[in-house]
Structures are given as C-alpha cells and as structure tokens.
Design an enzyme around this catalytic site. Sequence first.
Site, mmCIF file in Angstrom:
data_model
loop_
_atom_site.group_PDB
_atom_site.id
_atom_site.type_symbol
_atom_site.label_atom_id
_atom_site.label_comp_id
_atom_site.label_asym_id
_atom_site.label_seq_id
_atom_site.Cartn_x
_atom_site.Cartn_y
_atom_site.Cartn_z
ATOM 1 N N HIS A 210 2.860 4.229 0.696
ATOM 2 C CA HIS A 210 3.177 4.908 1.948
ATOM 3 C C HIS A 210 4.614 5.411 1.890
ATOM 4 C CE1 HIS A 210 4.975 0.949 2.637
ATOM 5 N NE2 HIS A 210 5.700 1.478 3.611
ATOM 6 N N HIS B 232 0.840 -1.197 0.000
ATOM 7 C CA HIS B 232 0.000 0.000 0.000
ATOM 8 C C HIS B 232 0.878 1.252 0.000
ATOM 9 C CE1 HIS B 232 -4.052 1.758 1.389
ATOM 10 N NE2 HIS B 232 -3.244 2.802 1.204
#
Length: 333
Positions: free
Chosen positions: A166, A164
Amino acid sequence: MPSSIRTNIVSGDRVILAPERARRPRDHKLVSPAAAQTAGSCPFCPSEPSRIPEPIRTRRSASYPNHEHAITVVPNLYPALTPDGDDLAMPHGPYDAFGGVGAHEVVIEAPEHIEHWTELDAAHIANIFETWQERVSDLRNDQRVKDIIPFKNVGPRSGATLAHAHSQIIALPQVSPRQLQLLERGQRYFELHHRCPLCDALHHERLSGERLILDDEHTVAWTPFASRAPFEVWIAPKTHGADFTRASRDQIQALAEHTLRILELWELAIGRVDHNLVLHSAPFAFADKAYYHWHLEMLPRLSTHGGFEWGSGAYINATASEVAARHLRELNS
C-alpha cells in the site's frame, strides 16, 4: 484531541500532532511477514472487506483481470489530517499552531496479499502511479490544501505498520518544509544560472555516467551526488515538468519500469530491504515554475539516524554514490 500542526519558534521544526495515529494496527509486530499471509489479520485483504472504509476510488488493472477493484483508495482510519477540521490559527502563548485540516488516504495496491512491488509487473505499478495522479488532481480542488505528498513505506524500519502493499497520500494546508527547501534552492539556482537545477543535474549525470543507472527515452535513474544513505536513487523525467499530474502516460510507464528495475537491483545488491518512496511534485502555486522538477526519491533503510543526524541535519553515508551506481549498473548488465 483533534489533529493540529505546530511550529517550533526556535528551530522552525514543524510537527503534525495526530493522536489518532497511536491506535494503528501493527501486524509487523504481531506476526512475521510470511505468517501474515495466512494469519487472517490483514485488513487490506479481500477476505476482510468490512475492515476498510467505503472506497474513494477504485481502479481496474490488466494485471488482475478477474478483480474489479485491483487498486482501491480509502480514507486512512488513523489519519494524520482530516478534511473535517479547519486551518484556523490556534495561538498558544508565543507558539504557532493551526488546525489539522487536510486529507490522509491509503492506496491499497493489489487485491491479493503481496508485500513488495517486485511481485507486480510494471504495467500495474504504472496504474498505481496514475492513481496517485488522479488523487492529487482531485484533492487539490479543496482550496484549503496547499501541498500533497504521495509516499510509500515498506517494512518496519521504514515506518510501515502493515505488510500488504500500500501507499499513502497526505494533503497539507501548508507547503511542507522539505518542499519549501526544494523551492527556495531551485529559485536561487535559477536566478544565478537561468536553468533548472535538476535539469542541470540530469544533463551532467548523463554526460559523466558515474552515477547513472538507467536511461531511456523518457526517464533517468541515478544515485544523487550527495546521497543521504547507501544506494539512494532518484528517478526523474528528461523533459522538464514541475507538476506530476501533467506527466504523460509514456513518462508514467517509464517511471514504473525504472522503479521496478531499481527495486530488483536492490534485491540483488543488498537483499529485500525496507525502504521509502516519496514523490515530489510542485505545490499548486508553483506548478508552472521553471526551477522545480518533479521526481521520485527512493531511500533504502539500511541504517538509522543517530544523534549527529538529529543534531546537525546532515547525514553520514559510508558508501559513495559512484560506488553504489557502479555496482547496480554491473548487476543490471
């Protein structure tokens, strides 16, 4: 065992000993990136709010009008450094060690499960950079903190363990070795020439055009003369500035547009490659120095370092920066 910072008295190498980091989840090793979107294993997704700590900071974004928390900053559950400790010396015979005080934060960059900035627009990436600015400004209020490094790892070869999108921000109780290198070289160059070395590099690259890729009113993107890896790119503002937190909104927007475009050009040239982004801003004590110039370094992970790199501190690169820049310019046109 708490975190500590150790220095090798023979080589000067500095190491953060962080036992908590060994417990990190590693979804890249559990599922493929495609499967990760449906496997329900991502702790950064909205369906898993209980799996992240209480947010430090949230930010809205016009790119996600239906999400109040389009960008979320949280403490890292597996920190390299924490604000709970102290920076007292902990001598071990002839060796130097200090308490691992500092901070380690994670910027969750989107509310939905995306993995690459090429899935975002430049306006949202500018919001991410502005979030970095805000967190650096806040973290520097801790008098124990001397240096802050925002960075982004994408893909397992870069050191990323979660897919994800980040980034991370680490606040250090000492100026990092890489920053010391930039400061020392900058100061020596300024004493000889009375000019900032990066300003001189920008001036030359814009005149010659050999390694230039993108050039607008505010920002320049180019391949460094001595690139450490094929297709390495640096991005810096045209106007001299040592402190990233003082960058204007126009500079931040230009930085976001250039970063996104380089990522797109990388995909065309070499595919969706694992990579690292590192933001270098002057440590606080040097925020007004004329010889330090903030910049973003973009490093695709096309190869791994071998024994020569580890032993010598030098890099072997099979692709000249002029060749890489020419290819990226042709793709851009």
